[in-house]
Design a protein around this motif. Sequence first.
Motif, mmCIF file in Angstrom:
data_model
loop_
_atom_site.group_PDB
_atom_site.id
_atom_site.type_symbol
_atom_site.label_atom_id
_atom_site.label_comp_id
_atom_site.label_asym_id
_atom_site.label_seq_id
_atom_site.Cartn_x
_atom_site.Cartn_y
_atom_site.Cartn_z
ATOM 1 N N ILE A 106 32.885 -7.455 -3.621
ATOM 2 C CA ILE A 106 33.113 -8.039 -4.935
ATOM 3 C C ILE A 106 33.300 -9.530 -4.718
ATOM 4 N N VAL A 107 32.422 -10.315 -5.324
ATOM 5 C CA VAL A 107 32.435 -11.764 -5.091
ATOM 6 C C VAL A 107 32.581 -12.522 -6.393
ATOM 7 N N GLN A 108 33.243 -13.656 -6.323
ATOM 8 C CA GLN A 108 33.316 -14.569 -7.462
ATOM 9 C C GLN A 108 32.384 -15.750 -7.191
ATOM 10 N N ILE A 109 31.633 -16.134 -8.207
ATOM 11 C CA ILE A 109 30.694 -17.250 -8.072
ATOM 12 C C ILE A 109 31.464 -18.558 -8.258
ATOM 13 N N THR A 110 31.606 -19.309 -7.194
ATOM 14 C CA THR A 110 32.350 -20.574 -7.231
ATOM 15 C C THR A 110 31.467 -21.781 -6.946
ATOM 16 N N ASN A 111 30.177 -21.549 -6.698
ATOM 17 C CA ASN A 111 29.309 -22.636 -6.275
ATOM 18 C C ASN A 111 27.896 -22.400 -6.796
ATOM 19 N N THR A 112 27.098 -23.442 -6.793
ATOM 20 C CA THR A 112 25.705 -23.350 -7.230
ATOM 21 C C THR A 112 24.786 -23.823 -6.110
ATOM 22 N N GLY A 113 23.536 -23.416 -6.175
ATOM 23 C CA GLY A 113 22.573 -23.825 -5.165
ATOM 24 C C GLY A 113 21.163 -23.535 -5.607
ATOM 25 N N THR A 114 20.205 -24.026 -4.841
ATOM 26 C CA THR A 114 18.788 -23.835 -5.125
ATOM 27 C C THR A 114 18.176 -22.934 -4.063
ATOM 28 N N TYR A 115 17.535 -21.858 -4.490
ATOM 29 C CA TYR A 115 16.947 -20.890 -3.563
ATOM 30 C C TYR A 115 15.567 -20.495 -4.071
ATOM 31 N N PRO A 116 14.667 -20.060 -3.170
ATOM 32 C CA PRO A 116 13.312 -19.751 -3.589
ATOM 33 C C PRO A 116 13.190 -18.464 -4.392
#
Length: 209
Positions: A106-116
């Motif tokens: 179970i994860v909380q989204i704390t960051n953003t990024g660019t992925y293919p």
Amino acid sequence: MATTYWDCCSPAYVWAASRYSKSVKSGVTGCNSKDQELTYSSSLKSGCQTGGNTFACSDQRAYSSSDSLAYGFAVGKLTEMTYEEMACTCFKLTFSSSVLSGKQMIVQITNTGTYPDDHHFDLAMPGANTYGEYSSGCESEFGSSYTWANKYGGLASSSDCDSLPEILQTGCKFRFDWFEGADNQTVSYEQVYCPTSLTSISGCVRSDE
């Protein structure tokens, strides 16, 4: 897809409250170079940028609850959700690749990024990949006297974790114990309410939860 990273840079959602005030009650907690929590202000700037003073707090990393369940924090990219919709949301991931098959996080989204790819979770684990625009972030925070992870692939074994600052070693060893040194794992996911065990660490709670 689920990969792993730790670049020491301040999570993007430290600034969530100022950018998405209708969605979250407060942003993700950032830390200074001594791993001390910082009170949010508009003067905070990522320590991975010139003159920055804010880094990822060492406790915002994965940890196990049982042999089959763990908790943690992640970068998220889901094409069906906007950055505002993803800010500090939680997901239950079920791994289907052979080495971790059946385990869940179970994860909380704390960051953003660019992925293919269109559906991607990059799990925060010290000693993992340091790739990205600010790949020298950990050296900026702790100095150059440590052996940091490879830009791609991360540290090679659990024993290598001893080369990191002491506050990162437990999180690094999780990657080789519970997570079995895996990377590039296939997952299914579903959105869930964030448990207090995560929000009490990150400091970020959504307004709709």
